[in-house]
Design an enzyme around this catalytic site. Structure first.
Site, PDB file in Angstrom:
ATOM      1  N   ASN A   1     -14.319   0.464  -5.946  1.00  0.00           N
ATOM      2  CA  ASN A   1     -15.366   1.267  -5.242  1.00  0.00           C
ATOM      3  C   ASN A   1     -16.223   1.888  -6.088  1.00  0.00           C
ATOM      4  OD1 ASN A   1     -14.308   0.787  -2.765  1.00  0.00           O
ATOM      5  ND2 ASN A   1     -13.205   2.397  -2.798  1.00  0.00           N
TER       6      ASN A   1
ATOM      7  N   HIS B   1      -3.345   5.842   3.862  1.00  0.00           N
ATOM      8  CA  HIS B   1      -4.098   4.755   3.455  1.00  0.00           C
ATOM      9  C   HIS B   1      -3.560   3.460   4.103  1.00  0.00           C
ATOM     10  CE1 HIS B   1      -5.692   1.745   0.587  1.00  0.00           C
ATOM     11  NE2 HIS B   1      -7.084   2.619   0.649  1.00  0.00           N
TER      12      HIS B   1
ATOM     13  N   SER C   1     -11.482  -1.005   0.168  1.00  0.00           N
ATOM     14  CA  SER C   1     -10.079  -0.808   1.025  1.00  0.00           C
ATOM     15  C   SER C   1     -10.158  -1.200   2.359  1.00  0.00           C
ATOM     16  CB  SER C   1      -9.448   0.512   0.886  1.00  0.00           C
ATOM     17  OG  SER C   1      -8.958   0.764  -0.206  1.00  0.00           O
TER      18      SER C   1
ATOM     19  N   ASP D   1       0.888  -1.095  -0.038  1.00  0.00           N
ATOM     20  CA  ASP D   1       0.127  -0.044  -0.059  1.00  0.00           C
ATOM     21  C   ASP D   1       0.778   1.236  -0.040  1.00  0.00           C
ATOM     22  OD1 ASP D   1      -2.046   1.931   1.019  1.00  0.00           O
ATOM     23  OD2 ASP D   1      -3.271  -0.271   0.880  1.00  0.00           O
TER      24      ASP D   1
END
Lengths: 263, 453
Positions: B317, B225, B387, B191
Site C-alpha cells: 500500500n 486484520h 489486504s 494473517d
C-alpha cells in the site's frame, strides 16, 4: 452402446438378407441386368442431443445440411447398393465445454462447421404384390468435421479455440410401399435410427492449453419416414422423404431429396 | 534449520508490518441508528427461496408453450380461429400487444410451432416463452454494501465516500451462477488469526488452525486484520446475516503469523506457508508483506506452489515497488488495488510483478466480535488496502479450484490473469505495472464463454 450393438446386428442382417435370392412372388419384373445410376442428394436434419450431463442451461441440439453425390449400383431389380460422398454443414446449440481452463460454449452464434460426408445405403425387396411391397433399407452416414477456429472473446490476451465434430447416423428398417400408382410410389419407412459421435474442442490462451472431447448422441433412436419415389422416366428418379423423430417432450425432424439418373 | 537461524538474525530488520496499518477500519455505522431506521434487521427479514440459493438452472423456456404476437389489426375472433388451426390453446392474452401465450399440441416441438406460426402473415412474432430468473444474489443483509462484489452505483456507507460506478466490480453474482465453491476447497488465511465466534465465520473454519506467533494451536485473532480478510474471502454466505464471501461454500484454514500489533516475522510467515501447504490448503491468502526479499520466503512459496497451492499476495500500500512475498512472481499472484470506480488507488504498489487488481477501497469485511462494541456496532468494518483486494483473488482461486480441481496452480493463476478486465486500457493498454492484466472478473473466469463466428 446397446443401441449400437442392435444396429450392427440389424445392418449385418440387412446385408445378408440382401445377398439372398429374390423373394418368391416378388412383383418387380426381372427385365434388366445390373445397372448404375448417379445423382445428387440433399438433406437436412435437426436432432436434439443427449449429452448425459446434469448441468444443461440450454437443450443441446444439432442441425445439419447435407449434400452428396450418389452412385447407385443395382445388382438386380429390387436390390441396390449406393455410396454417398459429399459435404455436411453442422450447427450446434447448447454445447458447454466445462473441462477446459476457460469454459466455452458452442451455440447457434458459433456458426456452422463443415465436414466431409460419406455414406452407404443398401435396399432389398422382400415381399411384393400388385399394389403393396415391403423392402428393407439400411443407411449409414458419417460426417467427418473439419477443424473450425474461433477467437475467444473478452480475454486480456489473445486466445483461440479449435473444434471438430464427428458424427455418424445409422438407420435400418422396413420400407412399406404402395405401387398402385403410375410413376409415384409412396412409402413409409419406420426405422431404428441412431445418431452418435463426438465434438472435440481445444483451447489455447498463451501457455494455457486444454482439450475436451464430448460424446454426443441423438435423443431418440426411432424415426418414421414418409416419402415417395417419383419415376419421371425409365432413367430419371426422384425420391423425397420427411422424417419424424419422436423424443421425450417433442419431435425432431429431417428431410431428404435425391435424384438419380441411369447411366 | 540453518535457514531459520539466519532468519532469526534478520528478523528485527524484516519485521512485517501488516498492510493493516495502511487499511483503515471504519465502523459501518452505529447499530443503534440502524436499528432505529430498520428495526427488523437480522430479525424478521425473511429468507428468499426458503434460505436456499436461487440457481439459474433448468430449461431456457417454458415447455409446451409459445408466445404469438398478432398484428394489431387482427381481430380476436380471427386470432382464435387461427390458433385453433394450429391446434394450440390460448392460455393468456396480453391485450396491449395483441400477444398470446398458447399451449401447443404434444406432437409439435416449441421450435417447430414457433416457426410455423411465424410464417403466418397475420403474425408479427412467434417464439418460445423464455424464462427469466432472479440473479444469484445472496440474502446476507449487508450484501448491498458490498460494491466490490456487485456494484450498482450504490452509496458507500462511509462518511465522505462517494457512490461508486455501476459495474465496477468483480461480477460475483454472475460468477456464482456457475460456481459457489465446495467445502472440499480450503483457503488458508495466513494473517493475524480469526474470530472463531464471528457469526459469519464460526461455521466456516476447518479447525482452530495454528498460531505461529504464540506457538500454539489456537489461531484466535487479537488484531482484527485476519478476521477482516477471512470474511472478504469466504464469509458464510446466504445465511441471512452479515456479508457474502467470494468463496461462498469454501472453508477457511486460519494460520496466525502476525501478533496483535500486526507484526509478523518472516520465520513465522515461512512456517505458516509451509504448514498450510502441508495441511490441506488449496489456496493461500497473504494479505501481508515486507519490503525485503528473502530466499527462504521464496522457497516456502515455491514449496506451496509445487504442491499446486494457489497463492495470492498483497502488492502493498505504499505506492512503491511490490512487497515480498508478492514480488515472487513465479509462485504467486501479486494483487494491486482498484477502487469503486475501477481506477487504481494511488497508494497501491506497482511493478512488473503485479498480476491483477481487485477492489481495495472501502471494502466491507468481518470484524472480531470481541473487539466490537456490540451494543453500538455490527461486527463488520470497511477497510482499504491491497489486504482487502487479495482475498477477492484468493476467493476466486478457490472457486476455480473447486470447479476444476484438475487444473494446476499455474493454470488457475493464468485463468485469473487472462480473464481480468483491462480497466485502465485508456492509459495503459494491455498488461501494465499498475494493475497487471486488470481487475479480476469472476464471470469470465467461471462462466462458459460463448464462441461466436
Amino acid at each position: 452402446m446397446r443401441y449400437r450393438l442392435i444396429l450392427c446386428c440389424a445392418l449385418i442382417f440387412v446385408v445378408l438378407f440382401a445377398l439372398a435370392p429374390p423373394a418368391v412372388g416378388q412383383a418387380r419384373p426381372d427385365t434388366e441386368s445390373s445397372s448404375f445410376r448417379a445423382g445428387l442428394s440433399f438433406g437436412y436434419l435437426s436432432r436434439t442431443l443427449d449429452l448425459n450431463e446434469e448441468v444443461q442451461d440450454v437443450i443441446p441440439k444439432m442441425t445439419a445440411l447435407l449434400a452428396s453425390l450418389v452412385l447407385e449400383y443395382e445388382f438386380r431389380p429390387g436390390f441396390s447398393l449406393s455410396a454417398h460422398v459429399g459435404y455436411s454443414s453442422s450447427t450446434f446449440d447448447g454445447l458447454a465445454f466445462r473441462r477446459l481452463p476457460y469454459s466455452l460454449e458452442i451455440d447457434t452464434d458459433s456458426g456452422s462447421i463443415g465436414g466431409i460426408l460419406l455414406g452407404a445405403e443398401v435396399e432389398k425387396s422382400v415381399l411384393g404384390g400388385a399394389a403393396f411391397g415391403v423392402d428393407i433399407r439400411g443407411q449409414f452416414f458419417a460426417s467427418l468435421g473439419l477443424n473450425k477456429e474461433w477467437k475467444i472473446p473478452g480475454l486480456a490476451v489473445e486466445g483461440s479455440a479449435k473444434g471438430k465434430p464427428i458424427w455418424m447416423k445409422a438407420s435400418v428398417g422396413p420400407v412399406l410401399t404402395y405401387r398402385g400408382w403410375e410413376g409415384v410410389t409412396p412409402f413409409l419407412y419406420p426405422r431404428f435410427d441412431y445418431l452418435w459421435g463426438n465434438f472435440e474442442l481445444g483451447q489455447t490462451v498463451q501457455d494455457l492449453k486444454g482439450s475436451e472431447k464430448k460424446d454426443i448422441k441423438g435423443k431418440s433412436p426411432f424415426a418414421l419416414g414418409l416419402g415417395a419415389d417419383f419415376e419421371f422416366s425409365s432413367s430419371l428418379r426422384l425420391r423425397a422423404e420427411a422424417g419424424l423423430h419422436p423424443r421425450p417432450n417433442g419431435i425432431d425432424y429431417s428431410f431428404m431429396v435425391q435424384t438419380l439418373l441411369a447411366l | 534449520m540453518t535457514i531459520l537461524k539466519r532468519k532469526s538474525l534478520v528478523i528485527t530488520a524484516l519485521l512485517l508490518v501488516l498492510f493493516a496499518s495502511g487499511y483503515s477500519f471504519q465502523k459501518a455505522r452505529e447499530e443503534r441508528t440502524r436499528k432505529r431506521a430498520t428495526p427488523t434487521i437480522g430479525r424478521t427479514i425473511l429468507s428468499l427461496n426458503g434460505g436456499l440459493p436461487l440457481r439459474a438452472e433448468g430449461p431456457r423456456y417454458a415447455p409446451g408453450q409459445v408466445l404469438v404476437r398478432f398484428k394489431p389489426s387482427v381481430s380476436t375472433q380471427f386470432v382464435n380461429a387461427t390458433l385453433a388451426r394450429y391446434d394450440t390453446k390460448k392460455i393468456k392474452r396480453i391485450s396491449h400487444l395483441n400477444l398470446y401465450q398458447v399451449r401447443i399440441p404434444d406432437w409439435a416441438s416449441v421450435e417447430e410451432m414457433a416457426y410455423a406460426l411465424s410464417q403466418n402473415p397475420d403474425v408479427m412474432y412467434a417464439g418460445p416463452n423464455y424464462i427469466a430468473r432472479i440473479m444469484v444474489t445472496p440474502n446476507d443483509l449487508l450484501f448491498r454494501e458490498q460494491w466490490a462484489l456487485n456494484n450498482t452505483g450504490q452509496k458507500i456507507d462511509v462518511p465522505g465516500a462517494p457512490s461508486g460506478k455501476a459495474q465496477a466490480d468483480i461480477k460475483a453474482t454472475t460468477g456464482w451462477e456457475e460456481a459457489k465453491g465446495s467445502a472440499e476447497t480450503v483457503v488458508a488465511i495466513i494473517d493475524s488469526g480469526i474470530d472463531f465466534e464471528h457469526p459469519d465465520l464460526k461455521n466456516k473454519t476447518v479447525s482452530r488452525g495454528r498460531d505461529f506467533a504464540n506457538e500454539d494451536w489456537d489461531a484466535t485473532d487479537d488484531n482484527g486484520h485476519g478476521t477482516y480478510v477471512a470474511g472478504v474471502a469466504a464469509a458464510d454466505t446466504n445465511n441471512d446475516e452479515g456479508i457474502a464471501g467470494v468463496a461462498w461454500n469454501c472453508l477457511i484454514l486460519p494460520v496466525k503469523v502476525a501478533d496483535k500489533e500486526g507484526i509478523a516475522f518472516y520465520s513465522d510467515l515461512i512456517d505458516g506457508i509451509l504448514w498450510a501447504a502441508d495441511n490441506g490448503a488449496d489456496v493461500i491468502n497473504l494479505s501481508l508483506g515486507g519490503d525485503q526479499p528473502d530466499d527462504s520466503l521464496r522457497d516456502a512459496l515455491r514449496y506451496a506452489h509445487d504442491k499446486d497451492v494457489v497463492v495470492a499476495a498483497a502488492a502493498g500500500n505504499d505506492n512503491t515497488a511490490v512487497f515480498y512475498p508478492a514480488a515472487y512472481d513465479a509462485y504467486c499472484l501479486a494483487v494491486a488495488a482498484t477502487d469503486y470506480n475501477d481506477e487504481r488507488t494511488d497508494w497501491s504498489c506497482f511493478g512488473p510483478e503485479v498480476d491483477v487488481a481487485a477492489p481495495g477501497e472501502f471494502v466491507l469485511g468481518t470484524y472480531p466480535t470481541y473487539m466490537t462494541d456490540m451494543t453500538a456496532y455490527l461486527p463488520y468494518a470497511f477497510g482499504s488496502g491491497t489486504s482487502a483486494s487479495t482475498p477477492h483473488v484468493a476467493g476466486l482461486a478457490a472457486l476455480i479450484k473447486g470447479l476444476k480441481p484438475w487444473l494446476t496452480a499455474d493454470e488457475i493463476m493464468d485463468v485469473i490473469r487472462f480473464s481480468s478486465d483491462d480497466v485502465n486500457s485508456g492509459e495503459h493498454s494491455g498488461r501494465d505495472d499498475y494493475i497487471g492484466y486488470g481487475r479480476i472478473n469472476m464471470e469470465k473466469a467461471l462462466v462458459p464463454i460463448k464462441l461466436s463466428k
